[in-house]
Scaffold this active site. Structure first.
Site, PDB file in Angstrom:
ATOM      1  N   LYS A 190      -8.488  -2.114  -5.001  1.00 54.52           N
ATOM      2  CA  LYS A 190      -7.146  -2.489  -5.914  1.00 54.52           C
ATOM      3  C   LYS A 190      -6.521  -1.532  -5.756  1.00 54.52           C
ATOM      4  CE  LYS A 190      -5.703   0.948  -8.251  1.00 54.52           C
ATOM      5  NZ  LYS A 190      -4.408   1.093  -7.943  1.00 54.52           N
ATOM      6  N   GLU A 222       3.137  -5.713  -6.389  1.00 47.93           N
ATOM      7  CA  GLU A 222       3.484  -5.433  -7.974  1.00 47.93           C
ATOM      8  C   GLU A 222       4.777  -6.792  -7.785  1.00 47.93           C
ATOM      9  OE1 GLU A 222       2.476  -1.577  -9.555  1.00 47.93           O
ATOM     10  OE2 GLU A 222       3.768  -1.667  -8.489  1.00 47.93           O
ATOM     11  N   ASN A 247       7.272  -1.300 -12.297  1.00 49.41           N
ATOM     12  CA  ASN A 247       8.297   0.587 -12.505  1.00 49.41           C
ATOM     13  C   ASN A 247       9.003   1.000 -12.412  1.00 49.41           C
ATOM     14  OD1 ASN A 247       5.668   1.561  -9.482  1.00 49.41           O
ATOM     15  ND2 ASN A 247       6.835  -1.175  -9.264  1.00 49.41           N
ATOM     16  N   THR A 277      -4.858   2.941   1.886  1.00 53.23           N
ATOM     17  CA  THR A 277      -4.096   2.313   0.936  1.00 53.23           C
ATOM     18  C   THR A 277      -4.833   1.292  -0.293  1.00 53.23           C
ATOM     19  OG1 THR A 277      -4.342  -0.045   2.099  1.00 53.23           O
ATOM     20  CG2 THR A 277      -2.186   1.187   2.973  1.00 53.23           C
ATOM     21  N   THR A 323      -5.637  -1.485 -12.405  1.00 51.33           N
ATOM     22  CA  THR A 323      -4.418  -0.646 -12.884  1.00 51.33           C
ATOM     23  C   THR A 323      -3.009  -2.143 -12.935  1.00 51.33           C
ATOM     24  OG1 THR A 323      -3.578   0.231 -10.506  1.00 51.33           O
ATOM     25  CG2 THR A 323      -4.707   2.092 -12.485  1.00 51.33           C
TER      26      THR A 323
END
Length: 415
Positions: free
Chosen positions: A187, A284, A410, A198, A161
């Site tokens: 992932k 991220e 985000n 997780t 993703t």
């Protein structure tokens, strides 16, 4: 034990594939109009029926694929043949979620000539948006046709993703003089926090082992790998680890705790620990891998709890991003950990490829060079060494720094 290539296909008898079916929006690149779209649908198939173990998210809100997978494995007494997984849409909090997840199993089973309950189903992506089943229906034929013993990379990219790199790891080892293999793919970049799982993680092996012993091994190794990973403090609704063993290595089936079982666990730890580390480094917006090694603890659980507390501290993550040796935030995180210890015996060092600096001894600060500390923290891999000096147990936890880019990613993830 030897590190090898092949990821999810490293073990004998496992094929995989990945395609773009249209769940993700088409990639628009005016400079490269012929650039292929990113895969969004993946498939794994074993030549034979597998003993299977799985661990799922502890979030009370669970994605429909998890509910369906659990039911399937209960029906088969821990056996499976295939995995079908999509990215971009989590199929969570939808009225028709279980219907769609079950449909994915049926589609895969019909194409592969197996039973629908022998299929593990998983999804990852945006929560609360209805999963379009039509792209999967239209793409399942191509997905099955492309199955290959070298298809690990296509499958590994299909589950991504916000990941910036695919994550694969595999090893070769011996049990009963038989060459065995164990490999996996994972992932995850965000919404990652203990406890288990997780992210999405799929592991395969050709070791012969019962479903019961496979589950025992997975439970034990998850505790000291994936459960010691935190990116942002959010536990996903769709987290899952599945572990499939088809027995094609030809060893005597492992049905009890013995030397072969310990060898298997060592291989499983090698793969899962390295995948965990990759997940942490690709958090991220992350610019630094953060690893806390806690030693000298009275119990293993204390070591795990303290290490996880440090890498889960938002304030300390920010300090690492700013390359600020704010060691007080480490002591703060240790202090609110739910563990028993004497803080006046605790030592803390910061370490990287550029050296090690002592910042705390016996629970109190010591003088150190800020310039030296800044140099150490300029690395993209930072270790926090915590020694309680109160026992012989240890544990490691993995995370990353918290950056401006995390907020950017985000802030508009859904739209």
């Amino acid at each position: 034990m030897k590190v090898i290539n092949g990821g999810i296909c490293a073990a004998k008898g496992f094929k995989a594939s990945g395609i773009y079916c249209g769940i993700k929006k088409p990639a628009i690149d005016n400079k490269n109009p012929d650039k292929p779209h990113k895969n969004d649908l993946g498939l794994i198939l074993s030549d034979t029926l597998c003993s299977t173990a799985a661990v799922y998210t502890t979030n009370k809100v669970k994605g429909a694929p998890i509910l369906v997978t659990k039911k399937n494995l209960e029906k088969t007494n821990g056996k499976s043949r295939a995995v079908i997984v999509n990215s971009k849409n989590a199929n969570t909090c939808n009225a028709d979620g279980e219907e769609k997840a079950t449909r994915m199993c049926v589609l895969a089973a019909n194409e592969l000539g197996i039973k629908a309950e022998e299929v593990i189903v998983a999804s990852t992506g945006v929560i609360g948006q209805i999963l379009p089943i039509e792209p999967i229906e239209n793409g399942i034929g191509e997905l099955a046709e492309k199955l290959s013993y070298e298809g690990n990379e296509e499958a590994a990219t299909a589950i991504m993703t916000t990941d910036t790199i695919k994550k694969e790891y595999a090893v070769e080892f011996e049990i009963d003089d038989k060459i065995c293999h164990l490999g996996g793919m994972a992932k995850g970049s965000g919404m990652i926090h203990p406890n288990m799982a997780t992210t999405l993680n799929f592991i395969t092996t050709d070791v012969a082992i019962s479903s019961e012993m496979l589950q025992k091994a997975l439970d034990e190794i998850v505790k000291v790998t994936y459960n010691c990973l935190s990116i942002d403090g959010d536990t996903s609704t769709n987290d899952m680890v599945s572990l499939m063993a088809n027995g094609l290595a030809g060893n005597n089936e492992i049905t009890e705790t013995n030397e072969a079982f310990e060898t298997f666990k060592t291989a499983l730890y090698e793969v899962m620990a390295n995948l965990t580390r990759m997940l942490a480094k690709d958090g991220e917006g992350a610019s630094k891998l953060l690893e806390c090694i806690c030693t000298g603890c009275p119990t293993k659980d204390d070591a795990i709890i303290i290490a996880k507390s440090v890498i889960g501290s938002t304030l300390f993550k920010c300090a690492i991003f700013g390359e600020d040796a704010n060691w007080g935030r480490v002591l703060c995180a240790i202090g609110y950990a739910d563990a028993e210890f004497d803080i006046t015996k605790v030592d803390v060092d910061l370490k990287s490829e550029f050296g090690t600096v002592a910042v705390c001894r016996n629970g109190a600060g010591v003088e150190f060079s800020e310039e030296e500390a800044a140099k150490i923290l300029s690395s993209d891999e930072i270790q926090v060494l915590v020694n309680l000096n109160q026992g012989n147990e240890n544990a490691t936890a993995w995370g990353c720094d918290l950056t401006y880019d995390y907020v950017k990613i985000n802030g508009d993830y859904r739209t």
